[in-house]
Design an enzyme around this catalytic site. Sequence first.
Site, PDB file in Angstrom:
ATOM      1  N   GLY A  40      27.028   2.086  30.805  1.00 49.52           N
ATOM      2  CA  GLY A  40      27.026   1.811  29.360  1.00 49.52           C
ATOM      3  C   GLY A  40      28.202   0.924  29.024  1.00 49.52           C
ATOM      4  N   THR A  97      38.645  -1.580  26.488  1.00 44.46           N
ATOM      5  CA  THR A  97      37.253  -1.481  26.026  1.00 44.46           C
ATOM      6  C   THR A  97      37.169  -1.862  24.546  1.00 44.46           C
ATOM      7  OG1 THR A  97      37.631   0.867  25.532  1.00 44.46           O
ATOM      8  CG2 THR A  97      36.560   0.357  27.614  1.00 44.46           C
ATOM      9  N   GLU A  98      36.053  -2.466  24.156  1.00 47.36           N
ATOM     10  CA  GLU A  98      35.852  -2.856  22.764  1.00 47.36           C
ATOM     11  C   GLU A  98      35.855  -1.617  21.861  1.00 47.36           C
ATOM     12  OE1 GLU A  98      34.405  -4.348  25.304  1.00 47.36           O
ATOM     13  OE2 GLU A  98      34.962  -6.443  24.970  1.00 47.36           O
ATOM     14  N   LEU A 122      32.680   5.318  29.276  1.00 50.38           N
ATOM     15  CA  LEU A 122      33.687   5.115  28.236  1.00 50.38           C
ATOM     16  C   LEU A 122      33.028   5.000  26.872  1.00 50.38           C
ATOM     17  CD1 LEU A 122      35.931   2.649  30.261  1.00 50.38           C
ATOM     18  CD2 LEU A 122      35.783   5.132  30.388  1.00 50.38           C
ATOM     19  N   LEU A 177      21.981  -0.717  28.745  1.00 50.37           N
ATOM     20  CA  LEU A 177      20.582  -0.553  28.349  1.00 50.37           C
ATOM     21  C   LEU A 177      20.117  -1.646  27.398  1.00 50.37           C
ATOM     22  CD1 LEU A 177      18.171   1.356  28.640  1.00 50.37           C
ATOM     23  CD2 LEU A 177      19.093   2.710  26.773  1.00 50.37           C
ATOM     24  N   ASP A 198      27.469   7.220  23.834  1.00 49.78           N
ATOM     25  CA  ASP A 198      26.855   7.689  22.590  1.00 49.78           C
ATOM     26  C   ASP A 198      26.900   9.215  22.542  1.00 49.78           C
ATOM     27  OD1 ASP A 198      26.269   5.034  21.955  1.00 49.78           O
ATOM     28  OD2 ASP A 198      24.405   5.077  23.095  1.00 49.78           O
TER      29      ASP A 198
HETATM   30  N1  SAM Z   1      31.721   1.415  27.201  1.00 46.90           N
HETATM   31  C1  SAM Z   1      31.729   0.415  26.139  1.00 46.90           C
HETATM   32  C2  SAM Z   1      33.034   0.458  25.390  1.00 46.90           C
HETATM   33  O1  SAM Z   1      33.751   1.440  25.562  1.00 46.90           O
HETATM   34  O2  SAM Z   1      33.345  -0.471  24.652  1.00 46.90           O
HETATM   35  C3  SAM Z   1      30.538   0.585  25.195  1.00 46.90           C
HETATM   36  C4  SAM Z   1      30.435   1.877  24.452  1.00 46.90           C
HETATM   37  S1  SAM Z   1      28.945   1.950  23.419  1.00 46.90           S
HETATM   38  C5  SAM Z   1      29.371   3.096  22.174  1.00 46.90           C
HETATM   39  C6  SAM Z   1      27.790   2.834  24.457  1.00 46.90           C
HETATM   40  C7  SAM Z   1      26.939   1.892  25.271  1.00 46.90           C
HETATM   41  O3  SAM Z   1      26.129   2.615  26.195  1.00 46.90           O
HETATM   42  C8  SAM Z   1      25.994   1.058  24.422  1.00 46.90           C
HETATM   43  O4  SAM Z   1      26.204  -0.303  24.683  1.00 46.90           O
HETATM   44  C9  SAM Z   1      24.605   1.534  24.853  1.00 46.90           C
HETATM   45  O5  SAM Z   1      23.623   0.508  24.785  1.00 46.90           O
HETATM   46  C10 SAM Z   1      24.857   1.982  26.276  1.00 46.90           C
HETATM   47  N2  SAM Z   1      23.888   2.956  26.788  1.00 46.90           N
HETATM   48  C11 SAM Z   1      23.412   4.041  26.141  1.00 46.90           C
HETATM   49  N3  SAM Z   1      22.534   4.716  26.915  1.00 46.90           N
HETATM   50  C12 SAM Z   1      22.468   4.040  28.105  1.00 46.90           C
HETATM   51  C13 SAM Z   1      21.725   4.223  29.314  1.00 46.90           C
HETATM   52  N4  SAM Z   1      20.882   5.255  29.452  1.00 46.90           N
HETATM   53  N5  SAM Z   1      21.897   3.321  30.308  1.00 46.90           N
HETATM   54  C14 SAM Z   1      22.734   2.279  30.167  1.00 46.90           C
HETATM   55  N6  SAM Z   1      23.467   2.055  29.047  1.00 46.90           N
HETATM   56  C15 SAM Z   1      23.332   2.918  28.030  1.00 46.90           C
END
Ligand code: SAM
Length: 222
Positions: A41, A195-196, A117, A65, A120
């Site tokens: 993610g 991380t953003e 990190l 994703l 969701d």
């Molecule tokens: N890790 C990054 C950061 O800390 O800036 C992004 C955090 S963001 C809140 C969570 C990310 O997880 C999103 O971009 C979402 O699309 C991705 N995500 C959620 N479920 C996922 C899955 N099953 N497989 C891959 N990515 C996933």
Amino acid sequence: SDSHFPVPTSPIHVDYSLHYPQIFSSGQVGSARRIQFADIGCGFGGLLITLSTLFPDTLMIGMELRDKVTEYVKERILALRVSNPGQYQNVSVVRTNSMKYIPNYFEKGQLSKMFFLFPDPHFKEKNHRRRVISPHLLDEYAYALQVNGIIYTITDVEELGEWMKACLEDHPMFEPLTDEELKADPVVGLLSSATEEGQKVDRNGGQTFQAVFRRIGMADSV
Ligand code: SAM
């Protein structure tokens, strides 16, 4: 839906030349050098971009994703490769559902670091099964991690932080890093700063909750 992206049938079918073209020649699969860091993610890719120059000899990949976010990270990496010749060749991203396809990408004991990190939160009890850290998924992560490999988690949602920590504490294949080990690990500080999401939480003066655990070896499998 999942049908919109290809999934390798097994880790030996991951085409490394697509991800690391300067390191692998076209069509080479099942290579000797393997991916060691996975950012699950990865969002906009800030952590990976930072790790790429910090660990220039380590191959790393983000799993994301969302299609558009993945495309953004791809473009970001390509632009960095162009403006910094020879650099950022060790970092890539793939669009996939990490909750389904980790075993398709990584062999047993392949990874030395996995990152979760600011995942969701899925607050509702009935949605806890959709959390990226769960007892069942930790079995898969323990399989993909090498002995002494490290799993890094951080969140600004206290309830999720407690959940991730409890899942790791309760799992027989993981033990927490000591305070000294956390201080000595240069990656720990990057969980927020690179991380953003971490930067956003920081700007808003929010709190974070981290859990960093080591994959232990069982007596019969070391
Ligand atoms: N890790 C990054 C950061 O800390 O800036 C992004 C955090 S963001 C809140 C969570 C990310 O997880 C999103 O971009 C979402 O699309 C991705 N995500 C959620 N479920 C996922 C899955 N099953 N497989 C891959 N990515 C996933």
